[in-house]
Enzyme design. Structure first.
Site, PDB file in Angstrom:
ATOM      1  N   LYS A  10       0.635  -1.071   0.363  1.00  0.00           N
ATOM      2  CA  LYS A  10      -0.026   0.384   0.102  1.00  0.00           C
ATOM      3  C   LYS A  10       0.696   1.530   0.076  1.00  0.00           C
ATOM      4  CE  LYS A  10      -3.860  -2.058   2.567  1.00  0.00           C
ATOM      5  NZ  LYS A  10      -3.545  -2.847   2.771  1.00  0.00           N
ATOM      6  N   LEU A  11       0.686   2.409  -0.891  1.00  0.00           N
ATOM      7  CA  LEU A  11       1.204   3.482  -0.615  1.00  0.00           C
ATOM      8  C   LEU A  11       0.216   4.227   0.503  1.00  0.00           C
ATOM      9  CD1 LEU A  11       1.376   4.487  -4.689  1.00  0.00           C
ATOM     10  CD2 LEU A  11       2.880   3.554  -2.921  1.00  0.00           C
ATOM     11  N   GLY A  53       4.983  10.616  27.354  1.00  0.00           N
ATOM     12  CA  GLY A  53       5.709  11.821  26.058  1.00  0.00           C
ATOM     13  C   GLY A  53       4.265  12.351  25.494  1.00  0.00           C
ATOM     14  N   GLU A  55       5.488  13.584  30.228  1.00  0.00           N
ATOM     15  CA  GLU A  55       6.537  13.791  29.679  1.00  0.00           C
ATOM     16  C   GLU A  55       7.490  14.797  31.353  1.00  0.00           C
ATOM     17  OE1 GLU A  55       6.941  15.702  26.710  1.00  0.00           O
ATOM     18  OE2 GLU A  55       8.599  15.811  27.560  1.00  0.00           O
ATOM     19  N   VAL A 103      10.490   8.631  33.486  1.00  0.00           N
ATOM     20  CA  VAL A 103       9.579   6.857  33.693  1.00  0.00           C
ATOM     21  C   VAL A 103      10.910   6.638  33.358  1.00  0.00           C
ATOM     22  CG1 VAL A 103       8.226   5.428  32.429  1.00  0.00           C
ATOM     23  CG2 VAL A 103       7.839   7.582  32.079  1.00  0.00           C
ATOM     24  N   ARG A 151      10.067   9.762  16.815  1.00  0.00           N
ATOM     25  CA  ARG A 151      10.131   8.518  15.871  1.00  0.00           C
ATOM     26  C   ARG A 151      11.039   8.807  15.575  1.00  0.00           C
ATOM     27  NH1 ARG A 151       5.572   6.783  15.025  1.00  0.00           N
ATOM     28  NH2 ARG A 151       5.984   6.333  12.042  1.00  0.00           N
ATOM     29  N   HIS A 184     -15.354  39.309   7.489  1.00  0.00           N
ATOM     30  CA  HIS A 184     -16.276  38.726   9.058  1.00  0.00           C
ATOM     31  C   HIS A 184     -18.000  38.206   8.631  1.00  0.00           C
ATOM     32  CE1 HIS A 184     -17.183  39.977  13.062  1.00  0.00           C
ATOM     33  NE2 HIS A 184     -19.250  40.776  12.582  1.00  0.00           N
TER      34      HIS A 184
HETATM   35  C1  LIG Z   1       0.361   9.561  15.120  1.00  0.00           C
HETATM   36  C2  LIG Z   1       1.036  10.228  14.253  1.00  0.00           C
HETATM   37  C3  LIG Z   1       0.126  11.038  13.998  1.00  0.00           C
HETATM   38  C4  LIG Z   1       0.567  12.486  12.525  1.00  0.00           C
HETATM   39  N1  LIG Z   1       0.099  13.674  12.278  1.00  0.00           N
HETATM   40  C5  LIG Z   1       0.579  14.108  11.606  1.00  0.00           C
HETATM   41  C6  LIG Z   1       0.145  15.242  10.958  1.00  0.00           C
HETATM   42  O1  LIG Z   1      -1.104  15.349  11.424  1.00  0.00           O
HETATM   43  N2  LIG Z   1       0.712  15.906   9.898  1.00  0.00           N
HETATM   44  C7  LIG Z   1       1.573  16.091  10.037  1.00  0.00           C
HETATM   45  O2  LIG Z   1       2.208  16.850   9.106  1.00  0.00           O
HETATM   46  N3  LIG Z   1       2.259  15.101   9.779  1.00  0.00           N
HETATM   47  C8  LIG Z   1       1.728  13.660  10.718  1.00  0.00           C
HETATM   48  N4  LIG Z   1       2.610  12.838  11.737  1.00  0.00           N
HETATM   49  C9  LIG Z   1       3.840  12.838  10.659  1.00  0.00           C
HETATM   50  C10 LIG Z   1       3.641  11.975   9.545  1.00  0.00           C
HETATM   51  O3  LIG Z   1       3.433  11.087   9.565  1.00  0.00           O
HETATM   52  C11 LIG Z   1       5.307  12.006   8.653  1.00  0.00           C
HETATM   53  O4  LIG Z   1       5.946  13.274   8.906  1.00  0.00           O
HETATM   54  C12 LIG Z   1       5.483  11.412   7.124  1.00  0.00           C
HETATM   55  O5  LIG Z   1       4.599  10.223   7.346  1.00  0.00           O
HETATM   56  C13 LIG Z   1       6.881  10.973   6.901  1.00  0.00           C
HETATM   57  O6  LIG Z   1       6.290  10.430   5.506  1.00  0.00           O
HETATM   58  P1  LIG Z   1       7.917   9.592   4.335  1.00  0.00           P
HETATM   59  O7  LIG Z   1       7.434   9.640   3.432  1.00  0.00           O
HETATM   60  O8  LIG Z   1       8.968  10.647   5.266  1.00  0.00           O
HETATM   61  O9  LIG Z   1       7.866   8.632   5.493  1.00  0.00           O
HETATM   62  P2  LIG Z   1       6.619   7.685   6.149  1.00  0.00           P
HETATM   63  O10 LIG Z   1       5.055   8.227   5.811  1.00  0.00           O
HETATM   64  O11 LIG Z   1       7.188   7.117   7.025  1.00  0.00           O
HETATM   65  O12 LIG Z   1       6.460   6.565   4.452  1.00  0.00           O
HETATM   66  C14 LIG Z   1       8.259   5.870   4.151  1.00  0.00           C
HETATM   67  C15 LIG Z   1       7.561   4.668   3.475  1.00  0.00           C
HETATM   68  O13 LIG Z   1       8.760   4.140   2.458  1.00  0.00           O
HETATM   69  C16 LIG Z   1       8.629   2.371   3.122  1.00  0.00           C
HETATM   70  N5  LIG Z   1       9.896   1.729   3.029  1.00  0.00           N
HETATM   71  C17 LIG Z   1      10.342   1.894   3.875  1.00  0.00           C
HETATM   72  N6  LIG Z   1      11.847   1.501   4.426  1.00  0.00           N
HETATM   73  C18 LIG Z   1      11.929   1.070   2.662  1.00  0.00           C
HETATM   74  C19 LIG Z   1      12.331   0.805   1.559  1.00  0.00           C
HETATM   75  N7  LIG Z   1      14.027  -0.125   2.005  1.00  0.00           N
HETATM   76  N8  LIG Z   1      12.124  -0.087   0.669  1.00  0.00           N
HETATM   77  C20 LIG Z   1      10.715   0.237   0.464  1.00  0.00           C
HETATM   78  N9  LIG Z   1      10.061   1.042   1.371  1.00  0.00           N
HETATM   79  C21 LIG Z   1      10.377   1.583   2.195  1.00  0.00           C
HETATM   80  C22 LIG Z   1       7.519   2.213   4.331  1.00  0.00           C
HETATM   81  O14 LIG Z   1       7.210   0.864   3.946  1.00  0.00           O
HETATM   82  C23 LIG Z   1       6.699   3.255   4.196  1.00  0.00           C
HETATM   83  O15 LIG Z   1       5.201   3.814   3.277  1.00  0.00           O
HETATM   84  C24 LIG Z   1       1.923  12.009  12.077  1.00  0.00           C
HETATM   85  C25 LIG Z   1       2.416  11.147  12.832  1.00  0.00           C
HETATM   86  C26 LIG Z   1       1.938  10.238  13.406  1.00  0.00           C
HETATM   87  C27 LIG Z   1       3.115   8.556  13.876  1.00  0.00           C
END
Ligand SMILES: Cc1cc2nc3c(=O)[nH]c(=O)nc-3n(C[C@H](O)[C@H](O)[C@H](O)COP(=O)(O)OP(=O)(O)OC[C@H]3O[C@@H](n4cnc5c(N)ncnc54)[C@H](O)[C@@H]3O)c2cc1C
Length: 483
Positions: free
Chosen positions: A45-46, A197, A220, A254, A289, A462
């Site tokens: 899944k993307l 946290g 925290e 903690v 993270r 407004h």
């Molecule tokens: C609970 C929670 C709530 C959040 N809410 C927000 C929000 O409201 N707004 C916001 O801006 N951000 C939010 N974030 C942060 C946000 O989810 C991340 O900043 C964002 O997903 C990062 O995008 P990315 O493309 O860098 O990585 P990711 O979304 O982590 O995607 C990385 C992808 O790479 C794939 N992958 C990893 N290694 C490999 C490999 N070697 N080969 C092939 N595929 C691989 C993984 O399977 C994954 O699909 C939240 C995060 C969490 C945990």
């Protein structure tokens, strides 16, 4: 394995590793520039963390929490649910989860459609770099879903592998010790929850599950919650959380998390150095993270790391020619989906030889969907002073905003940090209704280097929540109209 036919001879202009918001945005933009693009994602899944276990599902549940809150206070708005003096609304948690899951599925399908529309070659597999480019061509090792090995070749590689929840030493997540992944799949609302946290993730879950009726304890380590925000925001959110019955403990270290017969016990040292313990049904560990950079073959390249994060220049290029990094794995940028997306657009533009503007740390909006919400951009008051600015501050409470009264949501304020010399707006910090949407204006103001005077004469409709910004700009000069 791949959606579009590829041959052993295919050489892509760019191979993107990771199909989260950083990766898919880079892929679509690169394709729009006419580049030949491969998007490699290890799962089927993307969407990455953001779509499946981050931004989107949390915001879906938080919206349900908002509705639940309105329903419970329906009488205030002249709405009663049923007969009798004390109607009792009920929460169908299964349906709440189903709606959230439906939203995720819909957007996952949307991404599948966009891959096809942009003619991006999608490959399912785990990717690793094999070393520097040979004659300008990189070779990437792939391990398919059934362990099959192959390689693809590309002139450029963008790494977008994202991050995963850090755990406290010795713990593994399960049905009682939770990360963002397990908490989003809970089958019922826990009676009590300890949250370790209080950054954006911890604070959002605290706010959400409190609204759904759980007893919440926040632990925290730092002296304040939401420590990256302006101090006034942390202070007021703490007061409002406490008013809602959330037990907020800062300066809490903690020491141990253990399972009891029915739940968990968290031992910690409080701000006065006294040992304390708290029991609950479940504990959420939300202590940051970690970047996924250990199993990528980076050691075979010149790529440099800073505590596991990849160092890049203004065009998202690493020290290894032709290798870029974007999103959560990048050193020095906040781990936010829109940072991943924009850094992906920058990398794609650089590879295509097009114009781009670098991602600037002080232009990134941060939105936290607590009740009330937080939206902020630019320098906090303390950061502006530390950077040598002589600052003037304007603060306007939502109590003076008529739309906030209409919404029955008066908590919070807008705070503007401006430079004394030219009145340049350096930062805007909002706690209150609609904060995550109305911050967009402030982002544009900072991007265009707007001044207090210019914004004081910018018409705001407004009655809207945006008007609180107009009053806050005015407040910088002691001239808010509605306060
Ligand atoms: C609970 C929670 C709530 C959040 N809410 C927000 C929000 O409201 N707004 C916001 O801006 N951000 C939010 N974030 C942060 C946000 O989810 C991340 O900043 C964002 O997903 C990062 O995008 P990315 O493309 O860098 O990585 P990711 O979304 O982590 O995607 C990385 C992808 O790479 C794939 N992958 C990893 N290694 C490999 C490999 N070697 N080969 C092939 N595929 C691989 C993984 O399977 C994954 O699909 C939240 C995060 C969490 C945990």
């Amino acid at each position: 394995m791949a959606d579009t036919v590829q041959t052993a001879q295919t050489i892509y202009d760019v191979a993107i590793v990771g199909g989260g918001p950083g990766g898919y945005t880079a892929a679509f933009r690169a394709a729009q520039y006419g580049l030949k693009v491969a998007l490699i994602e290890k799962t089927d899944k993307l969407g990455g963390t953001c779509l499946h276990v981050g931004c989107v599902p949390t915001k879906a549940l938080l919206f349900n929490a908002e509705i639940w809150d309105h329903v419970q206070h329906g009488a205030e708005f002249g709405i009663s649910l049923g007969d009798g003096a004390a109607p009792t609304p009920t929460l169908n948690w299964g349906a709440v989860q189903q709606r959230k899951n439906g939203i995720v599925v819909k957007h996952t399908k949307g991404l599948d459609f966009l891959v096809k529309k942009n003619k991006v070659t999608r490959i399912q597999g785990y990717a690793r770099l094999t070393g520097p480019a040979v004659d300008g061509i990189h070779t990437v090792d792939l391990t398919g879903p059934n362990g099959e090995a192959s390689q693809i070749k590309a002139k450029n590689v963008i790494l977008a592998t994202g991050s995963e929840a850090r755990m406290l030493p010795g713990l593994t997540p399960d049905d009682r010790i939770l990360t963002n992944i397990e908490i989003l799949a809970l089958e019922q609302v826990p009676k009590s929850l300890i949250i370790v946290g209080a950054g954006a993730v911890g604070s959002e879950f605290a706010s959400m599950f409190r609204t759904f009726g759980a007893e919440i304890t926040v632990l925290e380590f730092l002296p304040r919650i939401m420590a990256l925000e302006d101090e006034d925001i942390s202070k007021e959110l703490t007061r409002l959380f406490k008013k809602r019955g959330i037990d907020v403990n800062t300066g809490a270290k903690v020491e141990k998390i253990e399972k009891t017969e029915t739940g968990v016990k968290v031992s910690y040292t409080d701000a006065n150095g006294k040992p304390q313990a708290k029991e609950a049904e479940k504990v959420l560990v939300a202590v940051g993270r970690a970047p996924r950079t250990t199993e990528l073959g980076l050691e075979k390249t010149k790529t440099e790391l800073d505590r596991g994060f990849v160092k890049v220049d203004e065009a998202q290029q690493t020290a290894e020619p032709g290798v870029f990094a974007i999103g959560d794995i990048v050193a020095g940028l906040p781990q936010l989906a829109h940072v991943g997306m924009m850094s992906g657009m920058v990398a794609a533009a650089k590879i295509a030889g097009k114009k781009y503007r670098p991602v600037r740390r002080d232009r990134v909006p941060a939105c936290t969907f607590t009740e009330p919400q937080i939206g902020s951009v630019g320098l906090t008051e303390a950061q502006a002073k530390a950077a040598g600015h002589e600052v003037k501050i304007g603060k306007f409470p939502f109590a003076g905003n008529s739309k906030a009264t209409v919404l029955g949501s008066h908590d919070g304020f807008v705070k503007v940090v401006a430079d004394v010399k030219f009145g340049e707006i350096l930062g805007v910090h909002i706690l209150g209704p609609g904060a995550t949407d109305i911050i967009a204006e402030a982002v544009a103001v900072l991007e265009l280097e707007g001044t207090v005077e210019e914004m004081m004469f910018t018409i705001h409709a407004h009655p809207t929540l945006s008007e609180s910004l107009l009053d806050a700009y005015g407040a910088v000069e002691g001239m808010a109209i509605n306060a």
